[in-house]
Design a protein around this motif. Structure first.
Motif, PDB file in Angstrom:
ATOM      1  N   GLN A 134     -11.232 -96.089  21.494  1.00 35.36           N
ATOM      2  CA  GLN A 134     -10.077 -95.339  22.005  1.00 35.36           C
ATOM      3  C   GLN A 134     -10.098 -95.262  23.530  1.00 35.36           C
ATOM      4  O   GLN A 134      -9.057 -95.100  24.158  1.00 35.36           O
ATOM      5  CB  GLN A 134     -10.044 -93.920  21.410  1.00 35.36           C
ATOM      6  CG  GLN A 134      -9.712 -93.866  19.920  1.00 35.36           C
ATOM      7  CD  GLN A 134      -8.361 -94.480  19.585  1.00 35.36           C
ATOM      8  OE1 GLN A 134      -7.419 -94.407  20.371  1.00 35.36           O
ATOM      9  NE2 GLN A 134      -8.260 -95.107  18.418  1.00 35.36           N
ATOM     10  N   HIS A 169      -3.966-101.693  27.314  1.00 36.19           N
ATOM     11  CA  HIS A 169      -4.044-100.261  27.026  1.00 36.19           C
ATOM     12  C   HIS A 169      -3.016 -99.457  27.818  1.00 36.19           C
ATOM     13  O   HIS A 169      -2.620 -98.374  27.413  1.00 36.19           O
ATOM     14  CB  HIS A 169      -5.457 -99.724  27.325  1.00 36.19           C
ATOM     15  CG  HIS A 169      -5.761 -99.641  28.778  1.00 36.19           C
ATOM     16  ND1 HIS A 169      -5.459 -98.529  29.536  1.00 36.19           N
ATOM     17  CD2 HIS A 169      -6.278-100.550  29.628  1.00 36.19           C
ATOM     18  CE1 HIS A 169      -5.806 -98.762  30.790  1.00 36.19           C
ATOM     19  NE2 HIS A 169      -6.307 -99.974  30.865  1.00 36.19           N
ATOM     20  N   GLN A 190     -14.297 -94.659  17.665  1.00 37.63           N
ATOM     21  CA  GLN A 190     -14.080 -93.599  18.636  1.00 37.63           C
ATOM     22  C   GLN A 190     -14.181 -94.135  20.072  1.00 37.63           C
ATOM     23  O   GLN A 190     -13.328 -93.855  20.915  1.00 37.63           O
ATOM     24  CB  GLN A 190     -15.096 -92.488  18.408  1.00 37.63           C
ATOM     25  CG  GLN A 190     -14.714 -91.218  19.129  1.00 37.63           C
ATOM     26  CD  GLN A 190     -15.794 -90.155  18.991  1.00 37.63           C
ATOM     27  OE1 GLN A 190     -16.873 -90.416  18.455  1.00 37.63           O
ATOM     28  NE2 GLN A 190     -15.501 -88.966  19.475  1.00 37.63           N
ATOM     29  N   GLY A 223      -1.356 -95.680  14.324  1.00 34.13           N
ATOM     30  CA  GLY A 223      -2.790 -95.811  14.557  1.00 34.13           C
ATOM     31  C   GLY A 223      -3.577 -96.509  13.464  1.00 34.13           C
ATOM     32  O   GLY A 223      -4.800 -96.423  13.443  1.00 34.13           O
ATOM     33  N   ASP A 247       1.068 -99.183  16.297  1.00 35.05           N
ATOM     34  CA  ASP A 247       0.829 -98.475  17.561  1.00 35.05           C
ATOM     35  C   ASP A 247       1.201 -97.002  17.445  1.00 35.05           C
ATOM     36  O   ASP A 247       0.538 -96.124  17.989  1.00 35.05           O
ATOM     37  CB  ASP A 247       1.647 -99.143  18.670  1.00 35.05           C
ATOM     38  CG  ASP A 247       1.520 -98.413  19.997  1.00 35.05           C
ATOM     39  OD1 ASP A 247       0.463 -98.550  20.636  1.00 35.05           O
ATOM     40  OD2 ASP A 247       2.469 -97.706  20.380  1.00 35.05           O
ATOM     41  N   HIS A 299      -5.000-103.346  21.001  1.00 35.18           N
ATOM     42  CA  HIS A 299      -3.857-102.620  21.552  1.00 35.18           C
ATOM     43  C   HIS A 299      -2.578-103.437  21.378  1.00 35.18           C
ATOM     44  O   HIS A 299      -2.588-104.664  21.513  1.00 35.18           O
ATOM     45  CB  HIS A 299      -4.052-102.323  23.052  1.00 35.18           C
ATOM     46  CG  HIS A 299      -4.805-101.059  23.349  1.00 35.18           C
ATOM     47  ND1 HIS A 299      -6.080-101.061  23.874  1.00 35.18           N
ATOM     48  CD2 HIS A 299      -4.458 -99.752  23.204  1.00 35.18           C
ATOM     49  CE1 HIS A 299      -6.490 -99.802  24.043  1.00 35.18           C
ATOM     50  NE2 HIS A 299      -5.525 -98.991  23.639  1.00 35.18           N
ATOM     51  N   THR A 328       0.179 -97.010  22.921  1.00 36.18           N
ATOM     52  CA  THR A 328      -0.018 -95.580  22.651  1.00 36.18           C
ATOM     53  C   THR A 328      -1.479 -95.255  22.407  1.00 36.18           C
ATOM     54  O   THR A 328      -1.997 -94.245  22.863  1.00 36.18           O
ATOM     55  CB  THR A 328       0.801 -95.157  21.415  1.00 36.18           C
ATOM     56  OG1 THR A 328       2.131 -95.644  21.573  1.00 36.18           O
ATOM     57  CG2 THR A 328       0.816 -93.648  21.240  1.00 36.18           C
ATOM     58  N   ARG A 329      -2.124 -96.129  21.620  1.00 36.04           N
ATOM     59  CA  ARG A 329      -3.516 -95.867  21.235  1.00 36.04           C
ATOM     60  C   ARG A 329      -4.176 -97.168  20.796  1.00 36.04           C
ATOM     61  O   ARG A 329      -3.492 -98.147  20.522  1.00 36.04           O
ATOM     62  CB  ARG A 329      -3.566 -94.876  20.075  1.00 36.04           C
ATOM     63  CG  ARG A 329      -2.755 -95.341  18.880  1.00 36.04           C
ATOM     64  CD  ARG A 329      -2.882 -94.408  17.699  1.00 36.04           C
ATOM     65  NE  ARG A 329      -2.416 -93.051  17.981  1.00 36.04           N
ATOM     66  CZ  ARG A 329      -1.131 -92.689  17.979  1.00 36.04           C
ATOM     67  NH1 ARG A 329      -0.193 -93.573  17.713  1.00 36.04           N
ATOM     68  NH2 ARG A 329      -0.788 -91.444  18.238  1.00 36.04           N
ATOM     69  N   THR A 330      -5.495 -97.133  20.720  1.00 42.67           N
ATOM     70  CA  THR A 330      -6.233 -98.246  20.142  1.00 42.67           C
ATOM     71  C   THR A 330      -6.060 -98.195  18.630  1.00 42.67           C
ATOM     72  O   THR A 330      -6.185 -97.129  18.031  1.00 42.67           O
ATOM     73  CB  THR A 330      -7.735 -98.111  20.463  1.00 42.67           C
ATOM     74  OG1 THR A 330      -7.892 -98.029  21.884  1.00 42.67           O
ATOM     75  CG2 THR A 330      -8.526 -99.293  19.943  1.00 42.67           C
TER      76      THR A 330
END
Ligand code: URA
Ligand code: SF4
Length: 205
Positions: A22, A30, A19, A62, A59, A95, A34-36
């Motif tokens: 992110q 980053h 969490q 996720g 990516d 990332h 798009t996201r970790t």
């Protein structure tokens, strides 16, 4: 110390780490990702696989190793009798790094700076999972642990005792197997890759 260290949470269980990751802003990757994509797998997994960084598919979705490289990996894992659910699967860099435009996002290999920045996350995962065996897929993962002097071609398949795991090995990255233009070299590399994973299985069983 790794640039990501200040982003690590006080609670170090895998869910808290995932969490907090992110929100990591420790390197420029980053900004365009798009996201970790954090690692996945059970605490106490006996084997940890470490790739380079998420690709385009990872990516978007996720999760690590679910694109073309992940499919090849799953095929080889099944062949050597390993189930993905019993492994912890992660990447040296969390990332996706890419060049080009949104229509065609081209994988860009992370540099030493990003690998070092992200190492705090990898170290935290290792500290939680405590794998008996770490298998690095490709030079980027291997060099994250052992430094930029590590050469896959010289040391692939060798077992090392390390501070991170009693048994540590580096082998090819599955993407490298997909990319090799020469068919004979590709077939040979696949054989070596399978041999290396069999050796790793023998250690954790
Ligand atoms: N390549 C990697 O190194 N990791 C992934 O998760 C996907 C592709
Ligand atoms: Fe943080 Fe790693 Fe993402 Fe860089 S690549 S922002 S260090 S999680």
């Amino acid at each position: 110390v790794s640039a990501a260290s200040p982003f690590l949470p006080a609670e170090r269980d895998l869910a808290s780490l995932a969490q907090a990751a992110q929100g990591c802003r420790a390197c420029p990757l980053h900004e365009r990702a798009t996201r970790t994509v954090f690692g996945e797998g059970p605490v106490g997994a006996r084997m940890m696989l470490v790739g380079e960084q998420p690709g385009d598919t990872e990516d978007r979705e996720g999760k690590p190793f679910i694109g073309p490289a992940g499919q090849l990996l799953d095929e080889v894992l099944a062949g050597v009798g390993l189930k993905r659910e019993e492994l912890y699967v992660t990447n040296a860099v969390k990332h996706f790094g890419w060049t080009g435009d949104e229509k065609q996002r081209l994988h860009a290999k992370p540099g030493r700076r990003e690998v070092l920045a992200c190492k705090a996350w990898l170290d935290a995962e290792v500290a939680q999972v405590k794998p008996k065996m770490i298998v690095c897929l490709g030079a980027t993962a291997a060099q994250s642990f052992l430094g930029p002097g590590f050469r896959i071609n010289l040391s692939r398949g060798q077992i090392f005792e390390t501070p991170w795991a009693k048994a540590w090995m580096a082998t090819f990255h599955p993407s490298a197997l997909l990319r090799m233009p020469d068919e004979r070299a590709r077939v040979q590399a696949r054989v070596h890759f399978e041999e290396d994973l069999r050796k790793a299985v023998a250690i954790v069983r």
